[in-house]
Design an enzyme around this catalytic site. Structure first.
Site, mmCIF file in Angstrom:
data_model
loop_
_atom_site.group_PDB
_atom_site.id
_atom_site.type_symbol
_atom_site.label_atom_id
_atom_site.label_comp_id
_atom_site.label_asym_id
_atom_site.label_seq_id
_atom_site.Cartn_x
_atom_site.Cartn_y
_atom_site.Cartn_z
ATOM 1 N N ASP A 226 0.948 -1.146 -0.112
ATOM 2 C CA ASP A 226 0.105 -0.046 0.143
ATOM 3 C C ASP A 226 0.949 1.297 0.052
ATOM 4 O O ASP A 226 2.192 1.069 -0.151
ATOM 5 C CB ASP A 226 -1.142 -0.111 1.305
ATOM 6 C CG ASP A 226 -2.402 0.634 0.787
ATOM 7 O OD1 ASP A 226 -2.395 1.691 0.418
ATOM 8 O OD2 ASP A 226 -3.361 -0.188 1.026
ATOM 9 N N HIS A 299 -2.721 3.040 -4.985
ATOM 10 C CA HIS A 299 -2.220 2.599 -3.481
ATOM 11 C C HIS A 299 -0.937 2.171 -3.593
ATOM 12 O O HIS A 299 -0.635 1.231 -3.095
ATOM 13 C CB HIS A 299 -3.232 1.710 -2.662
ATOM 14 C CG HIS A 299 -4.269 2.113 -2.256
ATOM 15 N ND1 HIS A 299 -4.285 3.006 -0.993
ATOM 16 C CD2 HIS A 299 -5.475 1.982 -2.362
ATOM 17 C CE1 HIS A 299 -5.622 3.303 -0.645
ATOM 18 N NE2 HIS A 299 -6.342 2.810 -1.513
ATOM 19 N N GLU A 362 -9.825 2.620 -5.430
ATOM 20 C CA GLU A 362 -9.354 4.166 -5.002
ATOM 21 C C GLU A 362 -8.133 4.416 -5.808
ATOM 22 O O GLU A 362 -7.140 4.909 -5.212
ATOM 23 C CB GLU A 362 -8.961 4.032 -3.535
ATOM 24 C CG GLU A 362 -10.397 3.892 -2.492
ATOM 25 C CD GLU A 362 -10.009 3.799 -1.101
ATOM 26 O OE1 GLU A 362 -10.915 4.341 -0.380
ATOM 27 O OE2 GLU A 362 -8.920 3.267 -0.712
HETATM 28 C C1 ACM Z 1 -10.966 -0.391 0.683
HETATM 29 O O1 ACM Z 1 -11.571 -0.494 1.939
HETATM 30 N N1 ACM Z 1 -10.336 0.780 0.079
HETATM 31 C C2 ACM Z 1 -11.108 -1.648 -0.177
#
Ligand code: ACM
Ligand code: ZN
Length: 571
Positions: A226, A299, A362
């Site tokens: 991440d 991410h 995201e």
């Molecule tokens: C997430 O909680 N962004 C998968």
């Protein structure tokens, strides 16, 4: 007046009865009841309790108990492979350590024994039957995993001291008689651990896996990369862990946009490939699949801090110490795609599980919209916008991994940009509520439900003061328990695509194992029951009663858990 013998006795016993016959009669009735209760207690034994989570599909109580002693053995019939007894390794070890009882294998006598039987007629590979009577315990299963689950059921039925690391004396090592016929509702029963926001050591991960096994969960979703850390050694790109594995600062307290305070210690860590293999082997023994998650195309800041050439702007970047969503993501140019494929080739070689989670959530499109290489890619591939570009990246990675015998799983954002219409067999993990999962199931795609409304175990579980820091939201135990992973709105054929359910443990605000335990327990027990038991059999009051007893096992295991549900129930 003639007094009965009983009345005389009562008068002798209690002078106050001299005040009248009514009182004497009442007391005599009371005494009689006490006598009956005492008699019943000695003759029939204590009323049996079955504090199991998840509750088996069918449990028929019976009177009496089976007691383990120094002569109890494992009886293996001639037509059973003796290796199935290895599935009892946890229970065998516990009986040795806590009870001083060594279960030896015999094939002569089936009394005072755990009897192993193969049963090809059970409905699923994880199904098992357990018949506990006073003389023996019979375990039937179709495959090893069924025997393993039977051993975990026995473990829960034993006194809590079975969890102890040292010899316990004066314990009656018995289990209550019953007939259990058990099979899970869902094939996929997952728990995610985010080791990117806060690293967990290999040993902590193993303890996490132990806890999953106790509850018959079967998929460990390992969130390995991440913005805040890259945790898996990739031989071709050593800087991913050397640089991406550590950050220089971490936000203190909850997320704010102003007056941020920082902890300036360097924190991080990573797993070598050998350590990853050790964890996989450890999980396999406990019949748990390990699913790696390598986040893309968003991410990605930790990776880009190590290799800024794979971003759109070229960097430089620092491994993030802040939480949230960041604009710098992987560029879609060819060099980056090859980098991702090389990384995934190592990951695919390392993990035997047939699914790889590629994230997909995201991913802001800002950098792509201003990047010549990304715009060029859109043009040459005939993509109308950056959402289709995201679908292109995911589809290409899916195809690459398909060539390596792997299927991808992604967060529900991968539905955007028309991915599934391109003949992709990606599995959708529905996290922004259920709507992504419902849409995917209607498109005949497989789905795992993990809605943030019910299964994000980083939310507060109580509104009482004094709760440890959490990301926000309110998710009490009863809400988790109430969740039905197969939405009523799905038709039967669509509902078949719901493979299962998962709880997510994001660790922005959990920087040590004890805090993490507190967030997970007891909510993970509710997760295990909704993953295992049909909706029609669920009963929250009954669940909390079993839970309160089973928590004694967690006390001996030294697991920290929240008791908020007790107060919430009495309101
Ligand atoms: C997430 O909680 N962004 C998968
Ligand atoms: Zn770009």
């Amino acid at each position: 007046m003639k007094h009965s013998f009983k009345e005389k006795m009562l008068n002798l016993l209690s002078p106050s009865l001299g005040r009248g016959r009514r009182a004497a009669k009442l007391f005599s009735k009371f005494l009689l009841l006490v006598c009956i209760a005492f008699y019943a207690g000695t003759v029939f034994g204590q009323r049996n309790e079955y504090n199991l989570i998840p509750l088996p599909q069918s449990l028929k109580p019976a009177a009496g108990q089976f007691s383990f002693n120094a002569n109890t053995s494992l009886f293996v019939d001639k037509n059973v492979d003796v290796r199935v007894t290895n599935t009892f390794f946890i229970l065998k070890e516990q009986l040795k350590t806590a009870a001083g009882i060594k279960l030896a294998i015999n094939n002569l006598q089936s009394s005072n024994a755990i009897v192993f039987k193969m049963n090809k007629h059970l409905p699923k590979k994880e199904s098992y039957k357990l018949t506990i009577d006073k003389n023996s315990i019979t375990v039937e299963a179709r495959e090893s995993v069924g025997f393993f689950y039977a051993s975990q059921t026995l473990r829960q039925l034993l006194p809590a001291e079975i969890e102890s690391n040292s010899l316990q004396t004066n314990i009656q090592w018995s289990v209550p008689c019953c007939k259990i016929d058990d099979t899970p509702r869902y094939a996929y029963r997952g728990l995610l651990l985010d080791v990117a926001r806060h690293f967990s050591s290999k040993e902590e991960v193993m303890r996490y896996i132990d806890q999953m096994a106790f509850l018959k969960l079967n998929t460990f979703h390992w969130h390995l990369t991440d913005d805040q850390g890259w945790r898996i050694e990739i031989k071709k790109y050593p800087k991913l862990t050397q640089t991406g594995g550590f950050r220089n600062r971490t936000l203190i307290g909850n997320y704010t946009t102003t007056n941020r305070r920082w902890n300036d210690s360097i924190v991080g860590g990573f797993y070598t490939q050998d350590e990853i293999k050790e964890v996989i082997a450890y999980a396999q023994r406990r019949f748990i699949n390990v699913m790696p998650e390598i986040e893309l195309p968003g991410h990605a800041v930790a990776a880009l801090a190590a290799y800024p050439q794979y971003s759109c702007s070229g960097g430089p970047f620092e491994v993030e110490g802040l939480w949230g969503v960041f604009n710098d993501v992987y560029c879609t140019r060819e060099e980056t795609m090859q980098f991702l494929e090389n990384v995934l080739a190592e990951v695919a070689g390392l993990f035997p599980y047939s699914y790889i989670h590629i994230g997909g959530d995201e991913c802001p499109k800002l950098r792509w919209s201003r990047c010549n290489a990304c715009q060029e890619r859109m043009h040459t591939e005939g993509l109308k916008d950056e959402h289709e570009l995201q679908a292109y990246v995911v589809a290409r990675i899916a195809k690459y991994l398909q060539g390596k015998g792997k299927r991808i799983i992604g967060w529900d954002e991968i539905l955007e940009g028309g991915l599934l219409k391109k003949g992709n067999d990606a599995i959708i993990m529905s996290w922004r509520g259920e709507k992504g999962g419902i849409a995917a199931a209607r498109l005949n795609h497989d789905v795992i439900m993990t809605p943030n409304s019910h299964l994000y175990l980083d939310h507060f579980q109580s509104k009482e003061p004094g709760e440890p820091i959490a990301i926000g939201g309110f998710l009490p135990l009863q809400t988790v328990y109430g969740y039905n992973p197969t939405p009523d709105s799905l038709k039967q054929a669509e509902a078949k695509h719901i493979l299962g359910v998962q709880g997510n443990v994001w660790t922005e605000y959990m920087n040590n194992p004890k805090h993490r335990e507190y967030m997970i327990f007891p909510r993970v027990l509710a997760l295990s029951e909704i993953a295992w038991l049909p909706q029609s059999r669920k009963n929250y009051a009954d669940f909390t009663q079993r839970l309160t007893s089973l928590l004694k096992h967690y006390d001996v295991m030294d697991i920290r858990y929240s008791k908020a549900y007790i107060k919430q129930q009495s309101k």
